[in-house]
Design an enzyme around this catalytic site. Structure first.
Site, short mmCIF file in Angstrom:
data_model
loop_
_atom_site.label_atom_id
_atom_site.label_comp_id
_atom_site.label_asym_id
_atom_site.label_seq_id
_atom_site.Cartn_x
_atom_site.Cartn_y
_atom_site.Cartn_z
NE ARG A 1 -3.48 -3.83 -1.45
CZ ARG A 1 -2.30 -4.33 -0.39
NH1 ARG A 1 -1.72 -4.75 -0.19
NH2 ARG A 1 -3.22 -5.09 0.31
NE ARG B 1 -3.60 -2.47 2.74
CZ ARG B 1 -3.53 -3.61 3.74
NH1 ARG B 1 -1.63 -3.78 4.26
NH2 ARG B 1 -4.26 -4.26 3.80
CE1 TYR C 1 -6.35 -7.10 -7.57
CE2 TYR C 1 -6.73 -8.55 -5.34
CZ TYR C 1 -5.81 -6.89 -5.42
OH TYR C 1 -5.91 -5.65 -5.12
CG HIS D 1 -4.98 0.36 -2.69
ND1 HIS D 1 -3.70 1.01 -1.82
CD2 HIS D 1 -6.25 0.25 -1.53
CE1 HIS D 1 -4.23 0.65 -1.20
NE2 HIS D 1 -5.14 -0.16 -0.78
CG HIS E 1 -5.43 -8.78 1.46
ND1 HIS E 1 -5.93 -9.17 -0.19
CD2 HIS E 1 -5.71 -7.47 1.07
CE1 HIS E 1 -5.88 -8.29 -0.79
NE2 HIS E 1 -6.12 -7.32 -0.03
CE LYS F 1 -6.43 -1.49 5.10
NZ LYS F 1 -7.62 -1.74 3.97
#
Length: 309
Positions: free
Chosen positions: A250, A153, A282, A247, A273, A177
């Site tokens: 990414r 990110r 994706y 993003h 994730h 995160k």
């Protein structure tokens, strides 16, 4: 309670309710009433119902299923469901019905648009266009190479310190995160770009001692906004007209990995994730790109396309 035709008394009462109590526009009222007339026709024709008070949740779900089979958009289906929910809520409030069968009917979840992805050629054009004869140029090359090689990110990239970079082992340590740490491998081009920047560019940009990796021209840590603006400009300068987001690189990283046969679980780990369902977006992009490639390259697809012209 006496039986009533589905499409008469209550519908006309409901129109009055929308006009006077709800004070909706004439266009909205007309749309609601048209939707309800079609709903009423379905109940009579396919559910053999003529008493509106006998409608239950199953009847409504069957009607919604018929809308989906008709390939209506989620937006259209949502509007029709709202009309139905308002109608049954009205019947219940007026004590025409003993209960509200549409109370627990949910609206379709809006479709999330697939993220914009740059092609490998577009990524290469952007990278090759970055001039590296200045400290800022070396920094820019290192940032974009690292983004594409690692799928970080933007916030993760600008937060990197020199202690996070392990060029000999070809990986970086990222705090993502939820303060979760992950290790992400680096490719040779990213390693080379980072080494050149650290040795030849960073010393000229850092104004004071510290372990910040990427500095701006003032000697402060580069901001997310500055990096995003640079990516947008870089794409535009290379004739790329796609709508870029923070993003985009990414997204491109993840999509290109899947195109190359990388397992979805590995991509999930690389992206950081928590839930693999987030990564599955994706796979949809990958399928669309495969379909496009098929339609543009397979002899039968080309033949059918030519015959249809």
């Amino acid at each position: 309670m006496k039986d009533r035709e589905v499409s008469f008394y209550e519908f006309s009462d409901f129109r009055y309710h929308l006009q006077t109590d709800k004070r909706l526009s004439s266009n909205t009222v007309s749309a609601y009433m048209t939707d309800l007339e079609l709903y009423g026709e379905f109940l009579v024709k396919y559910q053999n119902l003529r008493d509106i008070t006998m409608v239950n949740e199953d009847h409504i779900n069957k009607y919604i299923a018929s809308l989906k089979r008709a390939n209506m958009s989620k937006q259209t289906i949502s509007r029709k469901i709202i009309a139905i929910k308002e109608f049954h809520k009205f019947l219940y409030s007026e004590k025409i019905s003993d209960e509200d069968p549409a109370k627990f009917i949910d609206l379709p979840k809006p479709s999330k648009p697939l993220p914009v992805v740059l092609s490998k050629d577009e990524i290469n054009r952007m990278l090759e266009s970055i001039e590296t004869d200045t400290p800022l140029g070396l920094r820019n090359k290192a940032m974009i190479e690292t983004l594409y090689a690692s799928g970080l990110r933007i916030s993760e990239l600008v937060g990197l310190s020199t202690a996070d970079i392990h060029l000999r082992e070809k990986y970086i340590v990222v705090v993502g995160k939820g303060n979760k740490e992950r290790m992400v491998p680096l490719g040779d081009m990213a390693v080379l770009a980072l080494r050149n920047y650290i040795e030849k560019g960073r010393p000229f940009l850092s104004k004071k001692p510290g372990n910040t990796l990427f500095y701006n021209y003032q000697g402060n840590s580069i901001s997310r906004q500055s990096l995003y603006k640079y990516i947008v400009k870089l794409a535009k300068d290379n004739g790329i007209e796609k709508e870029i987001s923070p993003h985009t690189i990414r997204h491109s990283f993840a999509t290109h990995l899947l195109e190359g046969g990388t397992d979805l679980r590995i991509v999930q780990e690389l992206l950081g994730h928590e839930d693999i369902s987030t990564t599955q977006i994706y796979t949809h992009i990958d399928r669309l790109r495969l379909k496009e490639m098929y339609e543009h390259t397979h002899p039968l697809a080309l033949k059918n396309k030519k015959e249809g012209e």
